[in-house]
Motif scaffolding. Structure first.
Motif, PDB file in Angstrom:
ATOM      1  N   ARG A  33      39.907  30.426  44.063  1.00  0.00           N
ATOM      2  CA  ARG A  33      40.262  31.241  42.893  1.00  0.00           C
ATOM      3  C   ARG A  33      39.034  31.975  42.360  1.00  0.00           C
ATOM      4  NH1 ARG A  33      40.372  30.369  37.325  1.00  0.00           N
ATOM      5  NH2 ARG A  33      41.938  31.610  36.252  1.00  0.00           N
ATOM      6  N   LEU A  34      37.915  31.272  42.264  1.00  0.00           N
ATOM      7  CA  LEU A  34      36.676  31.900  41.793  1.00  0.00           C
ATOM      8  C   LEU A  34      36.219  33.013  42.733  1.00  0.00           C
ATOM      9  CD1 LEU A  34      34.613  28.873  40.478  1.00  0.00           C
ATOM     10  CD2 LEU A  34      35.420  30.831  39.160  1.00  0.00           C
ATOM     11  N   ALA A  35      36.408  32.834  44.026  1.00  0.00           N
ATOM     12  CA  ALA A  35      36.031  33.880  44.984  1.00  0.00           C
ATOM     13  C   ALA A  35      36.761  35.178  44.656  1.00  0.00           C
ATOM     14  CB  ALA A  35      36.351  33.430  46.410  1.00  0.00           C
ATOM     15  N   ARG A  36      38.056  35.077  44.429  1.00  0.00           N
ATOM     16  CA  ARG A  36      38.840  36.277  44.106  1.00  0.00           C
ATOM     17  C   ARG A  36      38.394  36.877  42.774  1.00  0.00           C
ATOM     18  NH1 ARG A  36      42.854  37.145  40.802  1.00  0.00           N
ATOM     19  NH2 ARG A  36      43.347  34.939  40.549  1.00  0.00           N
ATOM     20  N   LEU A  37      38.304  36.059  41.740  1.00  0.00           N
ATOM     21  CA  LEU A  37      37.953  36.566  40.413  1.00  0.00           C
ATOM     22  C   LEU A  37      36.579  37.224  40.387  1.00  0.00           C
ATOM     23  CD1 LEU A  37      39.269  33.625  38.204  1.00  0.00           C
ATOM     24  CD2 LEU A  37      40.269  35.916  38.431  1.00  0.00           C
ATOM     25  N   LEU A  38      35.579  36.567  40.960  1.00  0.00           N
ATOM     26  CA  LEU A  38      34.220  37.106  40.933  1.00  0.00           C
ATOM     27  C   LEU A  38      34.079  38.346  41.817  1.00  0.00           C
ATOM     28  CD1 LEU A  38      32.287  33.724  40.908  1.00  0.00           C
ATOM     29  CD2 LEU A  38      32.619  35.303  38.986  1.00  0.00           C
ATOM     30  N   ALA A  39      34.772  38.358  42.951  1.00  0.00           N
ATOM     31  CA  ALA A  39      34.719  39.534  43.830  1.00  0.00           C
ATOM     32  C   ALA A  39      35.373  40.745  43.157  1.00  0.00           C
ATOM     33  CB  ALA A  39      35.391  39.225  45.158  1.00  0.00           C
ATOM     34  N   VAL A  40      36.479  40.530  42.480  1.00  0.00           N
ATOM     35  CA  VAL A  40      37.135  41.635  41.770  1.00  0.00           C
ATOM     36  C   VAL A  40      36.212  42.186  40.686  1.00  0.00           C
ATOM     37  CG1 VAL A  40      39.002  42.166  40.139  1.00  0.00           C
ATOM     38  CG2 VAL A  40      39.520  41.035  42.303  1.00  0.00           C
ATOM     39  N   GLU A  41      35.554  41.305  39.956  1.00  0.00           N
ATOM     40  CA  GLU A  41      34.619  41.783  38.928  1.00  0.00           C
ATOM     41  C   GLU A  41      33.472  42.571  39.541  1.00  0.00           C
ATOM     42  OE1 GLU A  41      34.865  41.979  35.614  1.00  0.00           O
ATOM     43  OE2 GLU A  41      36.888  41.286  36.079  1.00  0.00           O
ATOM     44  N   GLN A  42      32.986  42.136  40.702  1.00  0.00           N
ATOM     45  CA  GLN A  42      31.909  42.875  41.369  1.00  0.00           C
ATOM     46  C   GLN A  42      32.398  44.252  41.812  1.00  0.00           C
ATOM     47  OE1 GLN A  42      28.540  41.887  41.778  1.00  0.00           O
ATOM     48  NE2 GLN A  42      28.518  44.072  42.105  1.00  0.00           N
ATOM     49  N   LEU A  43      33.582  44.311  42.409  1.00  0.00           N
ATOM     50  CA  LEU A  43      34.130  45.602  42.836  1.00  0.00           C
ATOM     51  C   LEU A  43      34.354  46.521  41.635  1.00  0.00           C
ATOM     52  CD1 LEU A  43      36.589  44.366  45.592  1.00  0.00           C
ATOM     53  CD2 LEU A  43      34.490  45.695  45.936  1.00  0.00           C
ATOM     54  N   ARG A  44      34.807  45.970  40.521  1.00  0.00           N
ATOM     55  CA  ARG A  44      34.957  46.771  39.299  1.00  0.00           C
ATOM     56  C   ARG A  44      33.612  47.333  38.856  1.00  0.00           C
ATOM     57  NH1 ARG A  44      38.950  42.962  35.840  1.00  0.00           N
ATOM     58  NH2 ARG A  44      40.883  43.864  36.606  1.00  0.00           N
ATOM     59  N   SER A  45      32.572  46.506  38.907  1.00  0.00           N
ATOM     60  CA  SER A  45      31.255  46.971  38.466  1.00  0.00           C
ATOM     61  C   SER A  45      30.722  48.079  39.378  1.00  0.00           C
ATOM     62  CB  SER A  45      30.263  45.816  38.383  1.00  0.00           C
ATOM     63  OG  SER A  45      29.832  45.428  39.665  1.00  0.00           O
ATOM     64  N   TRP A  46      31.136  48.058  40.639  1.00  0.00           N
ATOM     65  CA  TRP A  46      30.761  49.120  41.567  1.00  0.00           C
ATOM     66  C   TRP A  46      31.698  50.322  41.466  1.00  0.00           C
ATOM     67  CZ3 TRP A  46      30.352  45.372  46.291  1.00  0.00           C
ATOM     68  CH2 TRP A  46      29.092  44.739  46.285  1.00  0.00           C
ATOM     69  N   GLU A  47      32.697  50.215  40.591  1.00  0.00           N
ATOM     70  CA  GLU A  47      33.716  51.256  40.419  1.00  0.00           C
ATOM     71  C   GLU A  47      34.441  51.549  41.723  1.00  0.00           C
ATOM     72  OE1 GLU A  47      31.773  54.544  38.473  1.00  0.00           O
ATOM     73  OE2 GLU A  47      31.531  53.398  36.626  1.00  0.00           O
ATOM     74  N   MET A  48      34.807  50.480  42.417  1.00  0.00           N
ATOM     75  CA  MET A  48      35.533  50.558  43.683  1.00  0.00           C
ATOM     76  C   MET A  48      36.964  50.087  43.460  1.00  0.00           C
ATOM     77  SD  MET A  48      33.126  51.662  45.556  1.00  0.00           S
ATOM     78  CE  MET A  48      33.695  51.565  47.210  1.00  0.00           C
ATOM     79  N   PRO A  49      37.910  50.607  44.237  1.00  0.00           N
ATOM     80  CA  PRO A  49      39.275  50.090  44.130  1.00  0.00           C
ATOM     81  C   PRO A  49      39.310  48.619  44.558  1.00  0.00           C
ATOM     82  CG  PRO A  49      39.090  51.630  45.965  1.00  0.00           C
ATOM     83  CD  PRO A  49      37.779  51.645  45.242  1.00  0.00           C
TER      84      PRO A  49
END
Length: 146
Positions: A33-49
């Motif tokens: 669960r943490l893998a998904r949550l943290l990866a999504v936050e990283q992609l958001r910070s990179w302004e990636m879909p």
């Protein structure tokens, strides 16, 4: 529908990706669960879909925690951009003897067996790389559209 299986890591590219995200997490449901949550936050910070990537990450991390688990060993999630417009998701666990394969049909009343079918449908490419022993890496690449 079965993944491409290779025995070695792909050759190193001349230029390293400018953006890279690595996490090492416990092989538990919470770690997945943490893998998904943290990866999504990283992609958001990179302004990636991130919508499609979130589904792929969730499935690969869940599989690593459930099927690739070795007591006392973690799994690793890596996000990279090997080429412009391509997101590569890699999940490494310590069960190289348990290679993933998609099932042709999961039982209608079954609660599992559909995850890699989802990965195959969402990813533009996916596969498995074995090694170094005892590890395997399940990877998926998404071609990102602007």
């Amino acid at each position: 529908m079965n993944p491409k299986i290779t025995d070695q890591r792909p050759p190193a590219r001349a230029a390293l990706p400018a953006r890279q995200f690595r996490l090492q997490l416990s092989s538990t449901r919470r770690g997945a669960r943490l893998a998904r949550l943290l990866a999504v936050e990283q992609l958001r910070s990179w302004e990636m879909p991130f919508e499609t990537a979130a589904h792929v990450i969730a499935e690969l991390a869940s599989n690593a925690a459930l099927h690739g688990r070795t007591p006392g060993r973690d799994f690793r999630l890596v996000l990279t951009f090997p080429a412009p417009g391509t997101l590569r998701i890699e999940v490494t666990d310590t069960q190289a003897d348990r290679l993933p394969a998609t099932r042709r049909a999961a039982p209608a009343d079954g609660e599992s067996g559909r995850g890699l079918i989802l990965v195959a449908a969402l990813a533009d490419r996916w596969g498995v790389t074995t090694g170094p022993a005892p590890c395997k890496t399940v990877w998926a690449e998404l071609d990102l559209t602007p």
